[in-house]
Design a protein around this motif. Sequence first.
Motif, PDB file in Angstrom:
ATOM      1  N   ASP A 130       1.877 -16.638  -3.254  1.00  0.00           N
ATOM      2  CA  ASP A 130       2.191 -15.372  -3.715  1.00  0.00           C
ATOM      3  C   ASP A 130       1.112 -14.306  -3.208  1.00  0.00           C
ATOM      4  O   ASP A 130      -0.207 -14.604  -3.541  1.00  0.00           O
ATOM      5  N   CYS A 131       1.341 -13.026  -2.984  1.00  0.00           N
ATOM      6  CA  CYS A 131       0.417 -12.023  -2.740  1.00  0.00           C
ATOM      7  C   CYS A 131       0.877 -10.732  -3.268  1.00  0.00           C
ATOM      8  O   CYS A 131       2.054 -10.286  -3.054  1.00  0.00           O
ATOM      9  N   LEU A 132      -0.086 -10.053  -4.056  1.00  0.00           N
ATOM     10  CA  LEU A 132       0.229  -8.749  -4.382  1.00  0.00           C
ATOM     11  C   LEU A 132      -0.615  -7.885  -3.586  1.00  0.00           C
ATOM     12  O   LEU A 132      -1.890  -7.947  -3.514  1.00  0.00           O
ATOM     13  N   ASP A 133      -0.105  -6.990  -2.676  1.00  0.00           N
ATOM     14  CA  ASP A 133      -0.629  -5.965  -1.651  1.00  0.00           C
ATOM     15  C   ASP A 133      -1.091  -4.847  -2.605  1.00  0.00           C
ATOM     16  O   ASP A 133      -0.188  -3.991  -2.585  1.00  0.00           O
ATOM     17  N   VAL A 134      -2.150  -4.617  -3.067  1.00  0.00           N
ATOM     18  CA  VAL A 134      -2.348  -3.327  -3.902  1.00  0.00           C
ATOM     19  C   VAL A 134      -3.220  -2.532  -3.153  1.00  0.00           C
ATOM     20  O   VAL A 134      -4.355  -2.893  -2.523  1.00  0.00           O
ATOM     21  N   GLY A 135      -2.739  -1.401  -2.815  1.00  0.00           N
ATOM     22  CA  GLY A 135      -3.228  -0.222  -2.150  1.00  0.00           C
ATOM     23  C   GLY A 135      -3.219  -0.544  -0.674  1.00  0.00           C
ATOM     24  O   GLY A 135      -4.081  -0.151   0.420  1.00  0.00           O
ATOM     25  N   GLY A 136      -2.137  -1.222  -0.236  1.00  0.00           N
ATOM     26  CA  GLY A 136      -1.929  -1.654   1.099  1.00  0.00           C
ATOM     27  C   GLY A 136      -1.370  -0.496   2.025  1.00  0.00           C
ATOM     28  O   GLY A 136      -1.330  -0.727   3.331  1.00  0.00           O
ATOM     29  N   LEU A 137      -1.293   0.543   1.372  1.00  0.00           N
ATOM     30  CA  LEU A 137      -0.914   1.725   2.202  1.00  0.00           C
ATOM     31  C   LEU A 137       0.113   1.599   3.342  1.00  0.00           C
ATOM     32  O   LEU A 137       1.257   1.298   2.926  1.00  0.00           O
ATOM     33  N   ASP A 138      -0.075   1.460   4.638  1.00  0.00           N
ATOM     34  CA  ASP A 138       1.145   1.495   5.626  1.00  0.00           C
ATOM     35  C   ASP A 138       1.615   0.114   5.687  1.00  0.00           C
ATOM     36  O   ASP A 138       2.267  -0.233   6.656  1.00  0.00           O
ATOM     37  N   GLY A 139       1.149  -0.873   5.137  1.00  0.00           N
ATOM     38  CA  GLY A 139       1.513  -2.293   5.306  1.00  0.00           C
ATOM     39  C   GLY A 139       0.838  -3.287   6.155  1.00  0.00           C
ATOM     40  O   GLY A 139       1.455  -4.472   6.761  1.00  0.00           O
ATOM     41  N   ARG A 140      -0.350  -2.970   6.360  1.00  0.00           N
ATOM     42  CA  ARG A 140      -1.321  -3.760   7.166  1.00  0.00           C
ATOM     43  C   ARG A 140      -1.386  -5.114   6.767  1.00  0.00           C
ATOM     44  O   ARG A 140      -1.217  -6.227   7.462  1.00  0.00           O
ATOM     45  N   VAL A 141      -1.319  -5.361   5.194  1.00  0.00           N
ATOM     46  CA  VAL A 141      -1.510  -6.976   4.871  1.00  0.00           C
ATOM     47  C   VAL A 141       0.038  -7.543   5.004  1.00  0.00           C
ATOM     48  O   VAL A 141       0.057  -8.523   5.203  1.00  0.00           O
ATOM     49  N   ARG A 142       0.958  -6.786   4.649  1.00  0.00           N
ATOM     50  CA  ARG A 142       2.287  -7.456   4.876  1.00  0.00           C
ATOM     51  C   ARG A 142       2.561  -7.753   6.234  1.00  0.00           C
ATOM     52  O   ARG A 142       3.279  -8.820   6.396  1.00  0.00           O
ATOM     53  N   ALA A 143       1.857  -7.565   7.297  1.00  0.00           N
ATOM     54  CA  ALA A 143       2.151  -7.692   8.745  1.00  0.00           C
ATOM     55  C   ALA A 143       1.785  -9.316   8.624  1.00  0.00           C
ATOM     56  O   ALA A 143       2.127 -10.107   9.736  1.00  0.00           O
ATOM     57  N   PHE A 144       0.714  -9.788   8.211  1.00  0.00           N
ATOM     58  CA  PHE A 144       0.271 -10.942   8.208  1.00  0.00           C
ATOM     59  C   PHE A 144       0.776 -11.883   7.111  1.00  0.00           C
ATOM     60  O   PHE A 144       0.319 -13.176   7.099  1.00  0.00           O
ATOM     61  N   LEU A 145       1.715 -11.513   6.510  1.00  0.00           N
ATOM     62  CA  LEU A 145       2.309 -12.637   5.509  1.00  0.00           C
ATOM     63  C   LEU A 145       3.531 -13.479   6.110  1.00  0.00           C
ATOM     64  O   LEU A 145       4.091 -12.762   7.069  1.00  0.00           O
ATOM     65  N   ALA A 146       3.615 -14.599   5.589  1.00  0.00           N
ATOM     66  CA  ALA A 146       4.619 -15.496   6.307  1.00  0.00           C
ATOM     67  C   ALA A 146       6.055 -14.858   6.272  1.00  0.00           C
ATOM     68  O   ALA A 146       6.258 -14.468   5.283  1.00  0.00           O
TER      69      ALA A 146
END
Length: 131
Positions: free
Chosen positions: A115-131
């Motif tokens: 599980d990952c909580l993307d805090v302050g991820g703005l435009d989804g950079r972290v989301r692009a690296f989630l499985a």
Amino acid sequence: MDRSASEALAALSTGCRLEPWFSSLVRDPLSKDTLSIKDGILRSSWARDYHARDGILDLRLFRATVNANLQAWTDGQQAYEAWADALTVRGTTALFQAELDGVRDVYAAIPLVGDCLDVGGLDGRVRAFLA
């Protein structure tokens, strides 16, 4: 929060009944300190006041009454949000791809799992690296 404080908090929240266990967890969203109740208003240790609106506790920072010591924080938050909005408006696919390329090596070395909580991820950079 003791029983009387919990009951007072429940009395403020007439539009949404609070369970006693939840009342004991309510904290100031910025300082995370416990809140006191005075004259029907929730007050933080920083003298920030939160009101109930239509029987619902409103703990949003921008709706709170802010004292002079916290005005700088409010100004900074508003400046950050204006900056983030400007980035969103002028963002392009090429800029987003450049951002991804800038962190690609990090997420290759430290993969995100579980599980990952993307805090302050703005435009989804972290989301692009989630499985």
